[in-house]
Design a protein around this motif. Sequence first.
Motif, mmCIF file in Angstrom:
data_model
loop_
_atom_site.group_PDB
_atom_site.id
_atom_site.type_symbol
_atom_site.label_atom_id
_atom_site.label_comp_id
_atom_site.label_asym_id
_atom_site.label_seq_id
_atom_site.Cartn_x
_atom_site.Cartn_y
_atom_site.Cartn_z
ATOM 1 N N TRP A 153 -62.821 6.919 25.521
ATOM 2 C CA TRP A 153 -62.228 7.709 26.606
ATOM 3 C C TRP A 153 -63.274 8.704 27.127
ATOM 4 O O TRP A 153 -64.289 8.950 26.468
ATOM 5 C CB TRP A 153 -60.984 8.484 26.128
ATOM 6 C CG TRP A 153 -60.674 8.367 24.674
ATOM 7 C CD1 TRP A 153 -59.662 7.640 24.096
ATOM 8 C CD2 TRP A 153 -61.397 8.944 23.573
ATOM 9 N NE1 TRP A 153 -59.720 7.748 22.727
ATOM 10 C CE2 TRP A 153 -60.767 8.542 22.380
ATOM 11 C CE3 TRP A 153 -62.525 9.755 23.477
ATOM 12 C CZ2 TRP A 153 -61.210 8.926 21.117
ATOM 13 C CZ3 TRP A 153 -62.987 10.143 22.218
ATOM 14 C CH2 TRP A 153 -62.318 9.725 21.065
ATOM 15 N N PRO A 154 -63.022 9.282 28.295
ATOM 16 C CA PRO A 154 -63.961 10.298 28.801
ATOM 17 C C PRO A 154 -64.091 11.446 27.808
ATOM 18 O O PRO A 154 -63.112 11.838 27.163
ATOM 19 C CB PRO A 154 -63.309 10.773 30.104
ATOM 20 C CG PRO A 154 -62.393 9.668 30.505
ATOM 21 C CD PRO A 154 -61.916 9.033 29.241
ATOM 22 N N LEU A 155 -65.307 11.975 27.691
ATOM 23 C CA LEU A 155 -65.586 13.038 26.726
ATOM 24 C C LEU A 155 -65.730 14.379 27.428
ATOM 25 O O LEU A 155 -66.238 14.460 28.546
ATOM 26 C CB LEU A 155 -66.876 12.734 25.963
ATOM 27 C CG LEU A 155 -66.834 11.517 25.047
ATOM 28 C CD1 LEU A 155 -68.215 11.264 24.458
ATOM 29 C CD2 LEU A 155 -65.815 11.721 23.924
ATOM 30 N N TYR A 156 -65.294 15.416 26.727
ATOM 31 C CA TYR A 156 -65.525 16.766 27.254
ATOM 32 C C TYR A 156 -66.257 17.648 26.253
ATOM 33 O O TYR A 156 -67.263 18.259 26.559
ATOM 34 C CB TYR A 156 -64.221 17.438 27.671
ATOM 35 C CG TYR A 156 -64.476 18.847 28.132
ATOM 36 C CD1 TYR A 156 -65.175 19.081 29.325
ATOM 37 C CD2 TYR A 156 -64.109 19.940 27.363
ATOM 38 C CE1 TYR A 156 -65.467 20.356 29.736
ATOM 39 C CE2 TYR A 156 -64.397 21.224 27.774
ATOM 40 C CZ TYR A 156 -65.076 21.433 28.959
ATOM 41 O OH TYR A 156 -65.387 22.698 29.357
ATOM 42 N N SER A 157 -65.744 17.731 25.018
ATOM 43 C CA SER A 157 -66.347 18.674 24.071
ATOM 44 C C SER A 157 -67.115 17.934 22.976
ATOM 45 O O SER A 157 -66.779 16.807 22.618
ATOM 46 C CB SER A 157 -65.278 19.577 23.463
ATOM 47 O OG SER A 157 -64.198 18.811 22.992
ATOM 48 N N VAL A 158 -68.137 18.605 22.469
ATOM 49 C CA VAL A 158 -68.973 18.007 21.412
ATOM 50 C C VAL A 158 -69.542 19.142 20.567
ATOM 51 O O VAL A 158 -69.762 20.248 21.062
ATOM 52 C CB VAL A 158 -70.111 17.148 22.019
ATOM 53 C CG1 VAL A 158 -71.025 17.981 22.911
ATOM 54 C CG2 VAL A 158 -70.929 16.467 20.928
ATOM 55 N N ASN A 159 -69.747 18.887 19.269
ATOM 56 C CA ASN A 159 -70.376 19.878 18.416
ATOM 57 C C ASN A 159 -71.035 19.193 17.222
ATOM 58 O O ASN A 159 -70.507 18.228 16.686
ATOM 59 C CB ASN A 159 -69.348 20.912 17.936
ATOM 60 C CG ASN A 159 -69.982 22.123 17.269
ATOM 61 O OD1 ASN A 159 -69.798 22.345 16.080
ATOM 62 N ND2 ASN A 159 -70.728 22.915 18.018
ATOM 63 N N LEU B 20 -71.315 14.389 14.451
ATOM 64 C CA LEU B 20 -70.815 15.191 15.573
ATOM 65 C C LEU B 20 -69.316 14.970 15.721
ATOM 66 O O LEU B 20 -68.793 13.908 15.367
ATOM 67 C CB LEU B 20 -71.512 14.822 16.883
ATOM 68 C CG LEU B 20 -73.025 15.054 16.942
ATOM 69 C CD1 LEU B 20 -73.776 13.753 16.720
ATOM 70 C CD2 LEU B 20 -73.428 15.659 18.291
ATOM 71 N N ALA B 21 -68.650 15.978 16.260
ATOM 72 C CA ALA B 21 -67.240 15.852 16.617
ATOM 73 C C ALA B 21 -67.143 15.814 18.137
ATOM 74 O O ALA B 21 -67.826 16.572 18.839
ATOM 75 C CB ALA B 21 -66.434 17.018 16.064
ATOM 76 N N LEU B 22 -66.309 14.909 18.639
ATOM 77 C CA LEU B 22 -66.153 14.693 20.079
ATOM 78 C C LEU B 22 -64.694 14.885 20.467
ATOM 79 O O LEU B 22 -63.799 14.434 19.760
ATOM 80 C CB LEU B 22 -66.556 13.257 20.450
ATOM 81 C CG LEU B 22 -67.912 12.763 19.972
ATOM 82 C CD1 LEU B 22 -68.041 11.271 20.227
ATOM 83 C CD2 LEU B 22 -69.017 13.526 20.687
ATOM 84 N N GLY B 23 -64.482 15.528 21.611
ATOM 85 C CA GLY B 23 -63.120 15.689 22.115
ATOM 86 C C GLY B 23 -62.957 14.952 23.425
ATOM 87 O O GLY B 23 -63.833 14.994 24.300
ATOM 88 N N SER B 24 -61.817 14.266 23.590
ATOM 89 C CA SER B 24 -61.579 13.490 24.808
ATOM 90 C C SER B 24 -61.134 14.401 25.950
ATOM 91 O O SER B 24 -60.698 15.539 25.741
ATOM 92 C CB SER B 24 -60.494 12.437 24.556
ATOM 93 O OG SER B 24 -59.220 13.057 24.407
ATOM 94 N N PHE B 25 -61.261 13.866 27.168
ATOM 95 C CA PHE B 25 -60.688 14.553 28.332
ATOM 96 C C PHE B 25 -59.806 13.562 29.079
ATOM 97 O O PHE B 25 -60.269 12.812 29.936
ATOM 98 C CB PHE B 25 -61.760 15.109 29.264
ATOM 99 C CG PHE B 25 -61.166 15.903 30.392
ATOM 100 C CD1 PHE B 25 -60.736 17.208 30.174
ATOM 101 C CD2 PHE B 25 -60.989 15.339 31.646
ATOM 102 C CE1 PHE B 25 -60.155 17.931 31.205
ATOM 103 C CE2 PHE B 25 -60.402 16.055 32.675
ATOM 104 C CZ PHE B 25 -59.997 17.361 32.457
ATOM 105 N N VAL B 26 -58.550 13.529 28.700
ATOM 106 C CA VAL B 26 -57.561 12.689 29.358
ATOM 107 C C VAL B 26 -56.528 13.628 29.942
ATOM 108 O O VAL B 26 -56.028 14.519 29.246
ATOM 109 C CB VAL B 26 -56.895 11.727 28.343
ATOM 110 C CG1 VAL B 26 -55.901 10.825 29.048
ATOM 111 C CG2 VAL B 26 -57.949 10.904 27.612
ATOM 112 N N GLU B 27 -56.213 13.467 31.226
ATOM 113 C CA GLU B 27 -55.329 14.438 31.880
ATOM 114 C C GLU B 27 -53.869 14.188 31.527
ATOM 115 O O GLU B 27 -53.006 14.049 32.394
ATOM 116 C CB GLU B 27 -55.560 14.410 33.389
ATOM 117 C CG GLU B 27 -56.922 14.972 33.764
ATOM 118 C CD GLU B 27 -57.099 15.105 35.261
ATOM 119 O OE1 GLU B 27 -56.091 15.224 35.960
ATOM 120 O OE2 GLU B 27 -58.248 15.090 35.710
ATOM 121 N N GLU B 28 -53.630 14.118 30.248
ATOM 122 C CA GLU B 28 -52.277 13.930 29.737
ATOM 123 C C GLU B 28 -52.177 14.735 28.453
ATOM 124 O O GLU B 28 -53.138 15.319 27.990
ATOM 125 C CB GLU B 28 -52.017 12.446 29.420
ATOM 126 C CG GLU B 28 -52.064 11.531 30.623
ATOM 127 C CD GLU B 28 -52.137 10.064 30.220
ATOM 128 O OE1 GLU B 28 -52.017 9.787 29.019
ATOM 129 O OE2 GLU B 28 -52.334 9.227 31.103
#
Length: 344
Positions: free
Chosen positions: A17-23, A34-42
């Motif tokens: 899915w589209p990604l927004y956050s990472v660390n 790394l940890a990744l956070g999705s950007f889904v508009e739901e």
Amino acid sequence: MASFPKRKEIYKYDAPWPLYSVNWSLRPDKRFRLALGSFVEEYNNKVQIVSLDENASSEFTAKSTFDHPYPTTKIMWIPDSKGVFPDLLATSGDYLRVWRAGEPETRLECVLNNNKNSDFCAPLTSFDWNEVDQNLIGTSSIDTTCTIWGLETGQVLGRTSSVTGHVKTQLIAHDKEVYDITFSRAGGGRDMFASVGADGSVRMFDLRHLEHSTIIYEDPRHTPLLRLAWNKQDPNYLATVAMDATEVIILDVRLPCVPVARLNNHRACVNGIAWAPHSSCHICTAGDDHQALIWDIQQMPLAIEDPILAYTAAEGEINQIQWGATQPDWIAICYNKCLEILRV
């Protein structure tokens, strides 16, 4: 100006899915995690923990994936480079959540909500985990406040007690929404923090004297300031970026209100700023122009004309950038559904 990096010095991961956050993880035994956070508009979003196999496949693999309500506005591993605390991860969105990483299951430890009297929660825009006192996390919110949380992490190794948290202090930090918060390493690194917000100001606070704050900078047109990053090696310097701005502003807390440098080479709005973890004079910026640029600010207050390195091969607008604290040769960027780590 050189371009970076060369062949074999980029590793790429395509997320579902589209990604927004990472660390980046800071644990010494998890070098390329790394940890990744999705950007889904739901409502239904995901967080994924990925790890690079340095030896066999040279590929990223997903180690754990878990559900997250709403996109994560920020994601951050506990700043524990010695590995003495539990393997924790925090996320912000509607609330601050603390997770215990595991393979394959990552477990929710606690949800921190300081508005107990209402079903309404003011979304959290960002947070920062104190590097000196890992029991402190500061959050910023659209309700004009910053909240400092105290965590009880059960840090004795082998103890499986759950993580809990309580509000240490909440303060009205700005006149409008607060968009970012960051702790300083000044004076031992525990008590100083700064925030930026929709009122266009950078404000500095001291946990020991919260009755007043210092305004470090105000945007002349009161444009909202979205991002704030404190220099990792020299706590006199901060970087900030305004909404829809193509320039990054460098501030010196000893000379409030007047930027000491402006970094101007982006051709579209800047989304991310990251100071080098190992150098006081290098900073990386990234934006909608598909570029990640590394700057050397040593010659301040002389003008900084050009970056020293440029990565221009991203196949989309870069919305996030992270410089690995335990991997100072590597920068992570996110665009579209892609994570790339680049050797610098």
